[in-house]
Write a protein that holds these residues in place. Structure first.
Motif, PDB file in Angstrom:
ATOM      1  N   ALA A   7      30.635  42.826  40.630  1.00 24.89           N
ATOM      2  CA  ALA A   7      30.673  43.317  39.250  1.00 24.89           C
ATOM      3  C   ALA A   7      30.812  42.199  38.215  1.00 24.89           C
ATOM      4  O   ALA A   7      31.423  41.164  38.493  1.00 24.89           O
ATOM      5  CB  ALA A   7      31.853  44.276  39.106  1.00 24.89           C
ATOM      6  N   PRO A   8      30.273  42.448  37.014  1.00 19.90           N
ATOM      7  CA  PRO A   8      30.564  41.532  35.908  1.00 19.90           C
ATOM      8  C   PRO A   8      32.051  41.611  35.577  1.00 19.90           C
ATOM      9  O   PRO A   8      32.586  42.718  35.432  1.00 19.90           O
ATOM     10  CB  PRO A   8      29.717  42.089  34.750  1.00 19.90           C
ATOM     11  CG  PRO A   8      29.460  43.519  35.102  1.00 19.90           C
ATOM     12  CD  PRO A   8      29.479  43.607  36.598  1.00 19.90           C
ATOM     13  N   MET A   9      32.731  40.474  35.490  1.00 18.60           N
ATOM     14  CA  MET A   9      34.158  40.477  35.149  1.00 18.60           C
ATOM     15  C   MET A   9      34.468  39.278  34.262  1.00 18.60           C
ATOM     16  O   MET A   9      34.340  38.125  34.694  1.00 18.60           O
ATOM     17  CB  MET A   9      35.026  40.452  36.418  1.00 18.60           C
ATOM     18  CG  MET A   9      34.974  41.751  37.201  1.00 18.60           C
ATOM     19  SD  MET A   9      36.003  41.746  38.687  1.00 18.60           S
ATOM     20  CE  MET A   9      34.966  40.874  39.850  1.00 18.60           C
ATOM     21  N   VAL A  10      34.865  39.575  33.019  1.00 18.63           N
ATOM     22  CA  VAL A  10      35.206  38.527  32.064  1.00 18.63           C
ATOM     23  C   VAL A  10      36.330  37.667  32.623  1.00 18.63           C
ATOM     24  O   VAL A  10      37.286  38.195  33.219  1.00 18.63           O
ATOM     25  CB  VAL A  10      35.630  39.164  30.713  1.00 18.63           C
ATOM     26  CG1 VAL A  10      36.313  38.157  29.814  1.00 18.63           C
ATOM     27  CG2 VAL A  10      34.419  39.759  30.016  1.00 18.63           C
ATOM     28  N   MET A  34      30.340  39.589  31.010  1.00 15.89           N
ATOM     29  CA  MET A  34      29.677  40.213  29.859  1.00 15.89           C
ATOM     30  C   MET A  34      29.501  39.154  28.757  1.00 15.89           C
ATOM     31  O   MET A  34      30.442  38.448  28.411  1.00 15.89           O
ATOM     32  CB  MET A  34      30.583  41.338  29.365  1.00 15.89           C
ATOM     33  CG  MET A  34      30.339  41.817  27.985  1.00 15.89           C
ATOM     34  SD  MET A  34      31.535  43.106  27.598  1.00 15.89           S
ATOM     35  CE  MET A  34      32.932  42.167  27.051  1.00 15.89           C
ATOM     36  N   GLN A  61      24.605  40.160  32.238  1.00 16.17           N
ATOM     37  CA  GLN A  61      25.069  41.360  31.538  1.00 16.17           C
ATOM     38  C   GLN A  61      25.233  41.087  30.051  1.00 16.17           C
ATOM     39  O   GLN A  61      25.943  40.154  29.653  1.00 16.17           O
ATOM     40  CB  GLN A  61      26.397  41.887  32.079  1.00 16.17           C
ATOM     41  CG  GLN A  61      26.675  43.253  31.437  1.00 16.17           C
ATOM     42  CD  GLN A  61      28.037  43.828  31.716  1.00 16.17           C
ATOM     43  OE1 GLN A  61      29.053  43.221  31.422  1.00 16.17           O
ATOM     44  NE2 GLN A  61      28.065  45.032  32.261  1.00 16.17           N
ATOM     45  N   LYS A 130      24.991  49.665  33.074  1.00 17.81           N
ATOM     46  CA  LYS A 130      26.284  49.918  33.731  1.00 17.81           C
ATOM     47  C   LYS A 130      27.124  50.763  32.787  1.00 17.81           C
ATOM     48  O   LYS A 130      27.330  50.380  31.625  1.00 17.81           O
ATOM     49  CB  LYS A 130      26.991  48.590  34.043  1.00 17.81           C
ATOM     50  CG  LYS A 130      28.366  48.758  34.686  1.00 17.81           C
ATOM     51  CD  LYS A 130      28.904  47.427  35.185  1.00 17.81           C
ATOM     52  CE  LYS A 130      30.252  47.548  35.880  1.00 17.81           C
ATOM     53  NZ  LYS A 130      31.388  47.536  34.954  1.00 17.81           N
ATOM     54  N   ARG A 189      41.044  50.888  33.906  1.00 17.87           N
ATOM     55  CA  ARG A 189      40.482  50.695  35.241  1.00 17.87           C
ATOM     56  C   ARG A 189      41.376  51.344  36.288  1.00 17.87           C
ATOM     57  O   ARG A 189      41.079  51.313  37.463  1.00 17.87           O
ATOM     58  CB  ARG A 189      40.346  49.197  35.556  1.00 17.87           C
ATOM     59  CG  ARG A 189      39.286  48.497  34.733  1.00 17.87           C
ATOM     60  CD  ARG A 189      39.004  47.103  35.247  1.00 17.87           C
ATOM     61  NE  ARG A 189      40.040  46.152  34.965  1.00 17.87           N
ATOM     62  CZ  ARG A 189      40.071  45.358  33.888  1.00 17.87           C
ATOM     63  NH1 ARG A 189      39.117  45.437  32.981  1.00 17.87           N
ATOM     64  NH2 ARG A 189      41.049  44.510  33.706  1.00 17.87           N
ATOM     65  N   ASN A 214      30.520  52.462  41.494  1.00 17.91           N
ATOM     66  CA  ASN A 214      31.538  51.423  41.274  1.00 17.91           C
ATOM     67  C   ASN A 214      32.878  52.090  40.996  1.00 17.91           C
ATOM     68  O   ASN A 214      32.942  53.190  40.468  1.00 17.91           O
ATOM     69  CB  ASN A 214      31.090  50.546  40.081  1.00 17.91           C
ATOM     70  CG  ASN A 214      32.187  49.628  39.569  1.00 17.91           C
ATOM     71  OD1 ASN A 214      32.645  49.752  38.428  1.00 17.91           O
ATOM     72  ND2 ASN A 214      32.638  48.715  40.406  1.00 17.91           N
ATOM     73  N   GLY A 216      37.150  51.170  42.456  1.00 16.51           N
ATOM     74  CA  GLY A 216      38.146  51.404  43.502  1.00 16.51           C
ATOM     75  C   GLY A 216      37.638  51.252  44.925  1.00 16.51           C
ATOM     76  O   GLY A 216      38.295  51.715  45.857  1.00 16.51           O
ATOM     77  N   GLY A 236      34.268  45.240  42.397  1.00 16.26           N
ATOM     78  CA  GLY A 236      34.878  44.496  41.298  1.00 16.26           C
ATOM     79  C   GLY A 236      36.056  43.682  41.792  1.00 16.26           C
ATOM     80  O   GLY A 236      35.899  42.655  42.458  1.00 16.26           O
ATOM     81  N   ARG A 237      37.276  44.183  41.546  1.00 14.30           N
ATOM     82  CA  ARG A 237      38.481  43.398  41.795  1.00 14.30           C
ATOM     83  C   ARG A 237      38.618  42.884  43.218  1.00 14.30           C
ATOM     84  O   ARG A 237      39.123  41.779  43.434  1.00 14.30           O
ATOM     85  CB  ARG A 237      39.715  44.226  41.398  1.00 14.30           C
ATOM     86  CG  ARG A 237      39.842  44.335  39.893  1.00 14.30           C
ATOM     87  CD  ARG A 237      40.724  45.482  39.474  1.00 14.30           C
ATOM     88  NE  ARG A 237      40.062  46.760  39.638  1.00 14.30           N
ATOM     89  CZ  ARG A 237      40.527  47.914  39.186  1.00 14.30           C
ATOM     90  NH1 ARG A 237      41.696  47.938  38.577  1.00 14.30           N
ATOM     91  NH2 ARG A 237      39.850  49.031  39.353  1.00 14.30           N
TER      92      ARG A 237
HETATM   93  C1  LIG Z   1      39.175  41.031  34.884  1.00 15.05           C
HETATM   94  C2  LIG Z   1      38.075  42.048  34.714  1.00 15.05           C
HETATM   95  C3  LIG Z   1      37.079  41.830  33.795  1.00 15.05           C
HETATM   96  C4  LIG Z   1      36.035  42.765  33.640  1.00 15.05           C
HETATM   97  N1  LIG Z   1      35.005  42.484  32.785  1.00 15.05           N
HETATM   98  C5  LIG Z   1      33.914  43.327  32.755  1.00 15.05           C
HETATM   99  C6  LIG Z   1      32.732  42.974  32.059  1.00 15.05           C
HETATM  100  O1  LIG Z   1      32.609  41.883  31.500  1.00 15.05           O
HETATM  101  N2  LIG Z   1      31.703  43.854  32.039  1.00 15.05           N
HETATM  102  C7  LIG Z   1      31.764  45.062  32.695  1.00 15.05           C
HETATM  103  O2  LIG Z   1      30.806  45.837  32.666  1.00 15.05           O
HETATM  104  N3  LIG Z   1      32.878  45.409  33.369  1.00 15.05           N
HETATM  105  C8  LIG Z   1      33.914  44.562  33.447  1.00 15.05           C
HETATM  106  N4  LIG Z   1      35.005  44.872  34.220  1.00 15.05           N
HETATM  107  C9  LIG Z   1      34.986  46.122  35.006  1.00 15.05           C
HETATM  108  C10 LIG Z   1      34.381  45.873  36.402  1.00 15.05           C
HETATM  109  O3  LIG Z   1      33.053  45.429  36.299  1.00 15.05           O
HETATM  110  C11 LIG Z   1      34.444  47.147  37.255  1.00 15.05           C
HETATM  111  O4  LIG Z   1      33.651  48.128  36.643  1.00 15.05           O
HETATM  112  C12 LIG Z   1      35.871  47.680  37.398  1.00 15.05           C
HETATM  113  O5  LIG Z   1      36.781  46.629  37.716  1.00 15.05           O
HETATM  114  C13 LIG Z   1      35.951  48.765  38.479  1.00 15.05           C
HETATM  115  O6  LIG Z   1      35.585  48.260  39.733  1.00 15.05           O
HETATM  116  P1  LIG Z   1      36.689  47.855  40.849  1.00 15.05           P
HETATM  117  O7  LIG Z   1      37.607  49.046  40.977  1.00 15.05           O
HETATM  118  O8  LIG Z   1      35.886  47.597  42.092  1.00 15.05           O
HETATM  119  O9  LIG Z   1      37.410  46.672  40.337  1.00 15.05           O
HETATM  120  C14 LIG Z   1      36.042  43.957  34.397  1.00 15.05           C
HETATM  121  C15 LIG Z   1      37.064  44.159  35.317  1.00 15.05           C
HETATM  122  C16 LIG Z   1      38.076  43.223  35.503  1.00 15.05           C
HETATM  123  C17 LIG Z   1      39.146  43.466  36.537  1.00 15.05           C
END
Ligand SMILES: Cc1cc2nc3c(=O)[nH]c(=O)nc-3n(C[C@H](O)[C@H](O)[C@H](O)COP(=O)(O)O)c2cc1C
Length: 345
Positions: A7-10, A34, A61, A130, A189, A214, A216, A236-237
């Motif tokens: 996943a995209p994660m800032v 993002m 993204q 997304k 989240r 996506n 959990g 993601g995480r």
């Molecule tokens: C630290 C962090 C930064 C995130 N940044 C973005 C982002 O830039 N763009 C986005 O679409 N979702 C972002 N998310 C959400 C994740 O892409 C994902 O949708 C969300 O964590 C749920 O998935 P998971 O339960 O597998 O972690 C972020 C999540 C985390 C934990």
């Protein structure tokens, strides 16, 4: 054909983390953080958009709400060889949704359709979206936009329908709503309940679309379970909390298999990578800071976290730190391989 993506994660999925992920999984789609359309237009493009070809396949993204601006950003990004361009319609942050970006856009499917059409005018790459299964709290939106409630399955179905008519073939759906008022992005989240069945139902009702789920999903067993209902899984995480799991995900791709690599080989791969930062300690530290989970739930986890802590460095540069780590980490854990687990089954 199934796919897995990270996943995209800032602040996490920068180029260093993506390089690390690519050592672990050869086939997964890796996402950038993002990046807003205005940052791409006005910011330091090379810094924002450069990546190493080793990271491919990679998706960019983009977050934004202004159709013209997003179109311009996509046009600029064409000079970089991304494999997919993704629009963020899932971020609940005030900074983003208060500007009608991210999840807030879900209330305006026709507007998102126009944005996507504008993006597609500039690129032949797949344009994916997304988003969440819905949103709650549209009164944060400005008076210029009509207030709409958008939290029922029928709303989600309408959103997907309008976008598929605009040419989107691939949707990544975070299986919880975003609550736009009163919750932080982190709470968003965790607190809204996961409703995987709504995502499965979208696949049932739109069998021709590629639907990726996506939210959990934290282990190989649940990936297998979801893939009985949908086409792809986005992690993601878990990708930074327990990255070694990524060695097992290539098996879900057509012709793919478990990447039978050990932690020792991954650390050796990181040594080659950090060599490029030479004596730049800050860069060396940055390059490794999101690898902290490599020994998740294993002996050695504490040592790994210790050696990567900037206060530990004992005057060493990143490559030397890794060399030292290879000496002091438990040797049996360093040499463990994912395939051994499969032999036991
Ligand atoms: C630290 C962090 C930064 C995130 N940044 C973005 C982002 O830039 N763009 C986005 O679409 N979702 C972002 N998310 C959400 C994740 O892409 C994902 O949708 C969300 O964590 C749920 O998935 P998971 O339960 O597998 O972690 C972020 C999540 C985390 C934990």
């Amino acid at each position: 054909m199934a796919r897995i993506s990270i996943a995209p994660m800032v602040d996490i999925t920068d180029r260093h983390f993506r390089y690390f992920c690519r050592l672990l999984t050869k086939k997964s789609m890796l996402y950038t953080e993002m990046i807003t359309s205005s940052a791409i237009i006005h910011g330091d493009r090379n810094k924002l958009l450069d990546f190493d070809s080793f990271e491919k396949p990679i998706a960019l993204q983009i977050a934004g709400c202004d159709k013209k601006e997003i179109q311009e950003a996509v046009k600029i990004a064409e000079d970089w060889d991304y494999d997919e361009i993704n629009l963020n319609v899932g971020c609940p942050s005030d900074r983003v949704s208060g500007n009608q970006m991210g999840a807030a856009l879900m209330a305006y499917p026709e507007l998102v359709a126009e944005i996507v059409q504008a993006m597609k005018r500039e690129t032949n790459k797949p344009v994916t979206v997304k988003h969440r299964i819905g949103i709650d709290g549209t009164n944060v939106l400005p008076d210029t936009l009509p207030k709409v409630i958008f939290d029922k399955y029928e709303d989600l179905e309408y959103f997907v329908k309008v976008l598929s008519q605009a040419g989107v073939k691939h949707f990544i759906i975070h299986a919880r709503i975003a609550i736009l008022e009163g919750l932080s992005p982190k709470e968003n989240r965790e607190i809204p309940p996961l409703k995987y069945k709504e995502v499965y139902k979208i696949k049932e009702n739109f069998p021709h679309l590629f639907i990726e789920i996506n939210g959990g999903i934290r282990n190989i067993e649940s990936i297998k379970e979801h893939l009985k209902h949908v086409d792809g899984v986005m992690l993601g995480r878990v990708a930074y909390e327990n990255p070694f799991i990524l060695t097992e995900v290539d098996q879900f791709f057509e012709g793919g298999k478990v990447n039978n690599i050990s932690r020792r080989e991954i650390i050796e791969g990181l040594m080659d990578y950090v060599e490029r930062f030479g004596k730049d300690k800050r860069m060396g530290y940055n390059a490794l800071k999101n690898t902290l989970g490599l020994f998740y739930n294993k002996r050695g986890s504490k040592i790994w976290r210790q050696v990567l802590n900037p206060t530990w460095d004992e005057g060493l540069f990143a490559k030397d730190i890794l060399e030292k780590a290879l000496q002091i980490l438990p040797q049996d854990i360093l040499d463990e391989r994912p395939i051994e687990k499969y032999k036991k089954i």
